[in-house]
Write an enzyme that holds these catalytic residues in place. Structure first.
Site, mmCIF file in Angstrom:
data_model
loop_
_atom_site.group_PDB
_atom_site.id
_atom_site.type_symbol
_atom_site.label_atom_id
_atom_site.label_comp_id
_atom_site.label_asym_id
_atom_site.label_seq_id
_atom_site.Cartn_x
_atom_site.Cartn_y
_atom_site.Cartn_z
ATOM 1 N N LYS A 107 0.822 -1.210 0.000
ATOM 2 C CA LYS A 107 0.000 0.000 0.000
ATOM 3 C C LYS A 107 0.858 1.263 0.000
ATOM 4 O O LYS A 107 0.368 2.346 -0.311
ATOM 5 C CB LYS A 107 -0.966 -0.013 1.183
ATOM 6 C CG LYS A 107 -2.057 -1.050 0.998
ATOM 7 C CD LYS A 107 -3.262 -0.814 1.890
ATOM 8 C CE LYS A 107 -4.423 -1.702 1.491
ATOM 9 N NZ LYS A 107 -4.191 -3.132 1.793
HETATM 10 C C1 PLP Z 1 -4.844 -4.201 1.095
HETATM 11 C C2 PLP Z 1 -4.109 -5.474 0.965
HETATM 12 C C3 PLP Z 1 -4.443 -6.438 -0.017
HETATM 13 C C4 PLP Z 1 -5.635 -6.280 -0.954
HETATM 14 O O1 PLP Z 1 -5.433 -5.281 -1.918
HETATM 15 P P1 PLP Z 1 -6.683 -4.695 -2.747
HETATM 16 O O2 PLP Z 1 -6.097 -3.667 -3.630
HETATM 17 O O3 PLP Z 1 -7.640 -4.138 -1.721
HETATM 18 O O4 PLP Z 1 -7.297 -5.839 -3.484
HETATM 19 C C5 PLP Z 1 -3.652 -7.578 -0.127
HETATM 20 N N1 PLP Z 1 -2.624 -7.799 0.712
HETATM 21 C C6 PLP Z 1 -2.281 -6.912 1.683
HETATM 22 C C7 PLP Z 1 -1.142 -7.226 2.581
HETATM 23 C C8 PLP Z 1 -3.006 -5.721 1.837
HETATM 24 O O5 PLP Z 1 -2.657 -4.858 2.804
#
Ligand code: PLP
Length: 432
Positions: A107
């Protein structure tokens, strides 16, 4: 570039509205009116370019109306400034490690890019970022905006409902980052944020910006690592390239779809999900039915109503056949997630967190039913050290915690306790 809402093609929106509001006024999601394409020549040349140069080439057509090329270049350089290794794991199978940013989760890409673009378009106006978080989003957003002048960040998190590591990541930064510990659950935090955005009095006095995952800018920054990793692969002529994306709100997968629509020749995308199967059920039945979310080991993917579904459906002209042509979906339960973690560790000496394990196993399941030779990439979205409580008992070995995380665990927590009612949040925001 002009944008429109997924719910209406008549009204056009400018970039600054897309960036500074997040959601279209009709409640739909912002999408570009036309997705810009890159020529196959340009994409071929990426193999000799750095990730920053690739980022600039991929992103410039989205931002050139408002941000100069030299400024965008600086933004890319300061966003994509940590390693993005592509690790060979098995033959013809690679792991794209997206967890080497400041909060050790993928993220960071979206949040850092969004923070810089938001600041650029807000000019000298003071802005206040409000985000409800149940874990990783909050710390990535906080780090993204950390010490950016003119920006204050308020993170609302549910008291006693985030892990100790996550709480430390949210509450130890200080400076312009304020952690609000809400007496309630995550739904209360999300409701408070929504109410704040609808409160006229508050919005007259303070420029509020939302940092949730439906923000288009957060998403488009993530398209970069698909182009980058693709350019580093060396497939044989007959091999198709397949990416497996561990998905919750499907922002990461939407970024992959946009990369593909911009011209990146990905043969298939695999949406790897846990037992939250809303998207899989949709592909199988053509009926979209949101479900209450179920808790799993890959908790950042415990989403029963994926917020980007509307955007994906729009991007495929609401045509199930077209969607299924590009996309496959596999659901992996906790038992198979654990087995994948153990197998990768024992056979390949490669440690993955539960989200990454879902992506790996989804790719393996896809490979079994795919008839063509393929080269596969699965995305690693979090550092295994963040999930040591789950992983340690599986492998019977201590899981190393990166120094960055260890340092933040030593710092004292600083948060403000508030009730789960809007007046409490408002009076807090007015004090400062
Ligand atoms: C947020 C997150 C996801 C999912 O990502 P999306 O874009 O919401 O599908 C997967 N793995 C981790 C570790 C995350 O923090």
């Amino acid at each position: 570039m002009q944008f429109q809402s997924t719910r209406d093609s008549k009204n056009n929106y400018a970039l600054s509205q897309v960036v500074l509001t997040g959601l279209a006024p009709d409640g739909g999601l912002f999408v570009p009116k036309k997705i810009p394409a890159l020529s196959s020549q340009t994409i071929k040349k990426f193999s000799q370019k750095s990730i920053n140069q690739i980022a600039l080439a991929v992103l410039k057509s989205y931002f050139s109306s408002k941000i100069s090329l030299s400024r965008l270049k600086q933004i890319c350089e300061s966003t994509f400034n940590f390693p993005v290794p592509l690790e060979p794991v098995e033959s013809n199978l690679y792991c794209l490690e997206l967890f080497h940013g400041p909060t050790l989760a993928f993220k960071d890409f979206g949040a850092r890019f969004m923070a810089r673009i938001t600041k650029e378009l807000a000019k000298n106006q003071e802005i206040t970022i409000l985000a409800a978080t149940s874990g990783d989003t909050g710390s990535a957003v906080a780090h993204g905006f950390f010490q950016i002048p003119g920006v204050r960040v308020y993170l609302l998190y549910p008291q006693g409902k985030v892990s100790q590591i996550q709480e430390k990541q949210l509450t130890t930064l200080g400076s312009n980052i304020h952690a609000l510990e809400v007496q309630g659950d995550f739904d209360d935090c999300q409701r408070l944020v929504k109410q704040a955005f609808l409160d006229k009095d508050l919005n007259r006095k303070i420029s509020l910006v939302s940092a949730n995952s439906i923000n288009f800018v957060r998403l488009i920054g993530q398209a970069v690592y698909y182009f980058y990793s693709f350019s580093r692969l060396k497939p044989k002529a007959e091999q198709s390239i397949v990416y497996s994306v561990p998905s919750g709100n499907f922002g990461n997968l939407t970024a992959a779809i946009i990369a593909k629509k911009m011209g990146l020749p990905i043969a298939k995308l695999v949406a790897s999900i846990n037992r939250n199967q809303t998207f899989l059920n949709f592909l199988q039945t053509g009926q979209y039915r949101a479900q209450p979310s179920k808790s799993t080991l890959s908790n950042a993917m415990d989403v029963g109503n994926p917020s980007n579904f509307e955007r994906i459906w729009y991007l495929y002209q609401r045509n199930l056949k077209k969607l299924k042509n590009d996309l496959a979906c596999f659901s992996i339960n906790d038992h198979r997630t654990k087995k994948a973690i153990i197998k990768l560790f024992k056979q390949q000496k490669y440690l993955v967190d539960p989200h990454t394990a879902v992506a790996y196993q989804g790719l393996k399941d896809f490979q079994k039913q795919y008839s063509k030779p393929m080269l596969g990439v699965f995305l690693a979205t979090a550092h295994p050290g963040k999930f040591q409580d789950i992983i340690q008992p599986l492998i019977n070995k201590p899981v190393p915690i990166p120094q960055r995380l260890e340092q933040c665990l030593k710092k004292p927590k600083k948060s403000h306790l508030i009730s789960n009612q809007l007046p409490a949040l408002k009076s807090f925001l007015y004090q400062l």
